[in-house]
Design a protein around this motif. Sequence first.
Motif, short mmCIF file in Angstrom:
data_model
loop_
_atom_site.label_atom_id
_atom_site.label_comp_id
_atom_site.label_asym_id
_atom_site.label_seq_id
_atom_site.Cartn_x
_atom_site.Cartn_y
_atom_site.Cartn_z
N CYS A 1 0.84 -1.21 0.00
CA CYS A 1 0.00 0.00 0.00
C CYS A 1 0.87 1.25 0.00
N HIS A 2 1.97 1.21 0.76
CA HIS A 2 2.88 2.36 0.81
C HIS A 2 3.48 2.60 -0.57
N LYS A 3 3.91 1.54 -1.26
CA LYS A 3 4.48 1.68 -2.60
C LYS A 3 3.44 2.21 -3.58
N GLU A 4 2.21 1.68 -3.47
CA GLU A 4 1.14 2.15 -4.36
C GLU A 4 0.83 3.62 -4.11
N GLN B 1 2.88 5.83 -2.85
CA GLN B 1 4.03 6.61 -3.30
C GLN B 1 4.00 6.75 -4.83
N ALA B 2 3.70 5.67 -5.54
CA ALA B 2 3.62 5.73 -7.00
C ALA B 2 2.49 6.67 -7.42
N LYS B 3 1.38 6.61 -6.70
CA LYS B 3 0.24 7.48 -7.03
C LYS B 3 0.59 8.95 -6.79
N SER B 4 1.29 9.23 -5.69
CA SER B 4 1.65 10.62 -5.42
C SER B 4 2.67 11.13 -6.44
N GLU B 5 3.57 10.24 -6.91
CA GLU B 5 4.51 10.65 -7.95
C GLU B 5 3.78 10.92 -9.26
N GLU B 6 2.79 10.07 -9.56
CA GLU B 6 1.96 10.29 -10.75
C GLU B 6 1.23 11.62 -10.65
N GLN B 7 0.65 11.86 -9.48
CA GLN B 7 -0.09 13.10 -9.26
C GLN B 7 0.84 14.30 -9.38
N ALA B 8 2.05 14.18 -8.84
CA ALA B 8 3.01 15.27 -8.93
C ALA B 8 3.36 15.54 -10.38
N GLN B 9 3.48 14.51 -11.19
CA GLN B 9 3.77 14.70 -12.61
C GLN B 9 2.60 15.39 -13.31
N GLU B 10 1.38 14.99 -12.94
CA GLU B 10 0.20 15.61 -13.54
C GLU B 10 0.05 17.07 -13.10
N ASP B 11 0.38 17.34 -11.82
CA ASP B 11 0.22 18.69 -11.29
C ASP B 11 1.33 19.64 -11.72
N LYS B 12 2.39 19.10 -12.26
CA LYS B 12 3.51 19.95 -12.68
C LYS B 12 3.04 20.87 -13.79
N LEU B 13 3.30 22.17 -13.62
CA LEU B 13 2.87 23.15 -14.62
C LEU B 13 3.68 22.98 -15.89
N PRO B 14 3.00 23.01 -17.00
CA PRO B 14 3.75 22.89 -18.25
C PRO B 14 4.57 24.17 -18.46
N GLU B 15 5.70 24.00 -19.07
CA GLU B 15 6.54 25.17 -19.34
C GLU B 15 5.90 25.95 -20.47
N LEU B 16 5.73 27.22 -20.21
CA LEU B 16 5.10 28.08 -21.22
C LEU B 16 6.17 28.60 -22.17
N GLU B 17 5.81 28.60 -23.43
CA GLU B 17 6.72 29.13 -24.43
C GLU B 17 6.16 30.47 -24.90
N PHE B 18 7.01 31.44 -24.91
CA PHE B 18 6.60 32.78 -25.35
C PHE B 18 7.24 33.07 -26.70
#
Length: 162
Positions: free
Chosen positions: A111-114, A116-133
Amino acid sequence: MVGQVAATAMDIFESFCRTCGNECLDPINIFDDVKNKSAACQNGKVSIIEMLETCTPNSVPKLNKDDDYPKQVCRLCLKKLEMVYEFQTNWLNAHSEFNVALKFEQRRKRCHKEAQAKSEEQAQEDKLPELEFDAIVVDIKSDNASNEPLPKPLLSPFLFHP
């Protein structure tokens, strides 16, 4: 005549211990349910028969009240039997508890590994995309045809610095 032969065979073993084969001075009948409750094991709730059947291998024939073998054990063998029974019972109980604890720990780790994997996935999803100007170049002179000076900004970036 047949009854006499059987009685004679049982009489031969009347004073011998079923477990060690030695002659007993004070034998204990293993089939006497009233008297053979062991005081040392399980607060007297386990019979000698139960202890013998639990502690002997499956290859040994089951105890039978009608067989021609001795029907008693000596006190020394009874003490040994009680110790073996207690050891085996403790072993099995501890093994069972360890199995439960290990399964719980494995489930907790999984459960801890799951999580942790879910929080890493969420962190990747929550990461703001780099904006290009795109660079926008404005030619001020062409936009300001009157050649008038540009108005001063209301707030200067240097306003708060000495």
